[in-house]
Design a protein around this motif. Structure first.
Motif, PDB file in Angstrom:
ATOM      1  N   GLU A 194       0.826  -1.206   0.000  1.00 44.11           N
ATOM      2  CA  GLU A 194       0.000   0.000   0.000  1.00 44.11           C
ATOM      3  C   GLU A 194       0.857   1.252   0.000  1.00 44.11           C
ATOM      4  O   GLU A 194       0.662   2.165  -0.803  1.00 44.11           O
ATOM      5  CB  GLU A 194      -0.922   0.011   1.215  1.00 44.11           C
ATOM      6  N   SER A 195       1.842   1.309   0.909  1.00 42.50           N
ATOM      7  CA  SER A 195       2.683   2.505   0.991  1.00 42.50           C
ATOM      8  C   SER A 195       3.915   2.226   1.843  1.00 42.50           C
ATOM      9  O   SER A 195       3.958   1.284   2.639  1.00 42.50           O
ATOM     10  CB  SER A 195       1.907   3.683   1.594  1.00 42.50           C
ATOM     11  N   THR A 233      -8.497  -5.723  -3.441  1.00 45.87           N
ATOM     12  CA  THR A 233      -9.509  -5.291  -2.476  1.00 45.87           C
ATOM     13  C   THR A 233      -9.088  -4.053  -1.700  1.00 45.87           C
ATOM     14  O   THR A 233      -9.939  -3.287  -1.244  1.00 45.87           O
ATOM     15  CB  THR A 233      -9.816  -6.407  -1.463  1.00 45.87           C
ATOM     16  N   GLY A 234      -7.793  -3.848  -1.528  1.00 50.68           N
ATOM     17  CA  GLY A 234      -7.314  -2.733  -0.734  1.00 50.68           C
ATOM     18  C   GLY A 234      -7.445  -2.931   0.761  1.00 50.68           C
ATOM     19  O   GLY A 234      -7.134  -2.031   1.551  1.00 50.68           O
ATOM     20  N   GLU A 235      -7.882  -4.119   1.204  1.00 53.33           N
ATOM     21  CA  GLU A 235      -8.024  -4.389   2.634  1.00 53.33           C
ATOM     22  C   GLU A 235      -6.661  -4.657   3.260  1.00 53.33           C
ATOM     23  O   GLU A 235      -5.794  -5.268   2.641  1.00 53.33           O
ATOM     24  CB  GLU A 235      -8.918  -5.612   2.845  1.00 53.33           C
ATOM     25  N   PRO A 236      -6.458  -4.208   4.513  1.00 49.17           N
ATOM     26  CA  PRO A 236      -5.195  -4.510   5.196  1.00 49.17           C
ATOM     27  C   PRO A 236      -4.953  -6.014   5.244  1.00 49.17           C
ATOM     28  O   PRO A 236      -5.885  -6.801   5.439  1.00 49.17           O
ATOM     29  CB  PRO A 236      -5.414  -3.947   6.603  1.00 49.17           C
ATOM     30  N   CYS A 237      -3.688  -6.419   5.057  1.00 45.67           N
ATOM     31  CA  CYS A 237      -3.381  -7.846   4.986  1.00 45.67           C
ATOM     32  C   CYS A 237      -2.241  -8.209   5.936  1.00 45.67           C
ATOM     33  O   CYS A 237      -1.060  -8.187   5.553  1.00 45.67           O
ATOM     34  CB  CYS A 237      -3.002  -8.231   3.558  1.00 45.67           C
ATOM     35  N   PRO A 238      -2.569  -8.531   7.189  1.00 47.57           N
ATOM     36  CA  PRO A 238      -1.520  -8.929   8.134  1.00 47.57           C
ATOM     37  C   PRO A 238      -0.819 -10.219   7.737  1.00 47.57           C
ATOM     38  O   PRO A 238       0.345 -10.424   8.075  1.00 47.57           O
ATOM     39  CB  PRO A 238      -2.279  -9.093   9.455  1.00 47.57           C
ATOM     40  N   ASN A 266      -0.624  -5.088   9.755  1.00 44.69           N
ATOM     41  CA  ASN A 266      -0.268  -5.302   8.350  1.00 44.69           C
ATOM     42  C   ASN A 266       0.975  -4.529   7.910  1.00 44.69           C
ATOM     43  O   ASN A 266       1.164  -4.291   6.713  1.00 44.69           O
ATOM     44  CB  ASN A 266      -1.440  -4.904   7.445  1.00 44.69           C
ATOM     45  N   CYS A 267       1.828  -4.134   8.858  1.00 40.26           N
ATOM     46  CA  CYS A 267       3.006  -3.336   8.505  1.00 40.26           C
ATOM     47  C   CYS A 267       4.301  -4.020   8.927  1.00 40.26           C
ATOM     48  O   CYS A 267       4.364  -4.669   9.979  1.00 40.26           O
ATOM     49  CB  CYS A 267       2.952  -1.977   9.199  1.00 40.26           C
TER      50      CYS A 267
END
Length: 416
Positions: A317-318, A335-340, A365-366
């Motif tokens: 994402e970034s 989807t753009g959903e956070p992905c842990p 997710n980071c």
């Protein structure tokens, strides 16, 4: 060990030695360390100047005296911190952990204002104890949500000045904020965010508590993270890298606030001679080696490398942060959903590639990058290459896919 004290990796890692920005595990494998003991190893590992100062202190035979006695290193350290803090008429109090320092800051502010009402920021993290958790806006850490304080959380879209005004400023004890929200994934506060509250705070005499536990000592490319904003703290909380691995934290605040406590107080181990000696040596190296400048310069280089290498990865994402406090957030492609799941897989792949990184983010997710401030441009290049390879390895494994779907598609692993 308590079950709620987790270990990284599917196969937990034991670190047995280190030098500079590299560590060695129990099986003899060497890693480039981009996590720095959660931003604690400010100068890196096995730093001669710090080790020699510690050894000299050990030779005295006196490792602890308590705060009831004078300690020359503690006084010298307090003077250095007070001088660099930006706090008017400063008084210093030493503690043992960032959490304990936050508790001390909250105690001083609530006594000074005779109120337990505190304003904090959404997605923030300030520690693991009862009071510190109550001002932590990251819901993952709040547990039952029981709290000894009356806390109002401002979300990232709210104007802080208007929020303070609406909160009943006459009864507000303090506003507490991190210049970069570290546990949230190294997310800097938006420009003007703290400034928007400055006039409202000043007009009502509300102390501004700046939590510099992760951002202090040059990590963001300035000595303090708050220096990216046009504000000055009334109370500043510090910890992490100040003693390059030894236990030390504390508070520096306006003397009228700090001395508002009606009772005596002490931290038995706070500012002990051994840790204070290490901290004096650490801060001496920080200045002599111009590491704040290095964090800004190498941090920009690392950020640019990551931006370039990860630009085409659909799961990224970034990349964000300041200096050598950076985060990479991951999403589910399409989807753009956070992905842990992807973040955890990339962390595992980085280990396989010889690089240690942390995890974080409001949604888990980071990746978190907090290497020593002595990191070189060559090491930044090396680490960013491992991260690039690890992201693509995770993409091939597609960890975000539901297990049952992957099971139906027997060729998924081979096809990538």
């Amino acid at each position: 060990m308590a079950r709620w004290a987790p270990l990284y990796y599917e196969k937990p890692l034991e670190i047995v030695s280190g030098r500079g920005r590299r560590v060695v595990d129990g099986e003899g494998r060497t890693y480039l360390d981009f996590y720095g003991g959660v931003a604690v190893n400010l100068l890196g590992h096995d730093v001669p100047e710090v080790c020699e100062a510690i050894e000299e202190r050990l030779r005295t035979g006196v490792l602890h005296t308590s705060t009831f006695y004078l300690a020359r290193a503690q006084v010298e350290l307090a003077e250095r911190i007070a001088e660099r803090s930006g706090v008017g008429d400063p008084a210093v109090y030493f503690t043992c952990s960032g959490t304990e320092a936050v508790e001390a800051a909250l105690l001083a502010a609530t006594e000074y204002r005779r109120s337990n009402r505190v304003i904090a920021l959404d997605r923030s993290y300030h520690g693991r104890t009862f009071g510190a958790l109550s001002v932590t806006g990251d819901r993952r850490w709040q547990g039952s949500g029981l709290t000894p304080l009356d806390v109002a959380f401002a979300d990232e879209k709210e104007d802080l000045g208007a929020f303070v005004a609406a909160a009943g400023p006459e009864s507000v004890a303090a506003l507490i904020a991190e210049p970069v929200q570290g546990v949230a994934g190294a997310v800097p506060l938006a420009p003007g965010r703290l400034e928007s509250a400055r006039d409202e705070l000043d007009s009502h005499g509300i102390p501004l508590i700046i939590d510099e536990i992760q951002t202090g000592w040059g990590r963001t490319g300035r000595y303090w993270g708050y220096q990216w904003h046009d504000v000055h703290p009334d109370i500043l909380v510090f910890a992490k890298g100040v003693a390059n691995g030894l236990v030390l934290s504390g508070v520096v605040g306006r003397r009228d606030i700090m001395e508002s406590l009606p009772m005596a107080s002490l931290s038995t181990f706070g500012g002990n001679p051994l840790s204070a000696t290490a901290a004096v040596a650490t801060l001496g190296c920080l200045d002599a080696w111009r590491l704040t400048d290095n964090a800004r310069r190498v941090g920009r280089h690392l950020r640019a490398q990551l931006d370039r290498r990860l630009a085409s990865a659909p799961c990224v994402e970034s990349v964000h942060g300041r200096g050598l406090l950076l985060g990479i957030s991951f999403i589910r492609p399409g989807t753009g959903e956070p992905c842990p799941e992807t973040a955890r897989q990339v962390q595992e792949e980085c280990r396989r590639g010889g690089l240690l990184v942390g995890l974080g983010g409001t949604h888990g997710n980071c990746l978190r990058l907090m290497p020593a401030l002595t990191l070189t441009a060559l090491e930044a290049h090396e680490g960013s290459a491992v991260i690039e390879e690890s992201v693509h390895a995770a993409l091939r494994k597609r960890p975000w896919r539901p297990p049952e779907r992957a099971a139906r598609d027997g060729s998924a692993a081979e096809a990538g």
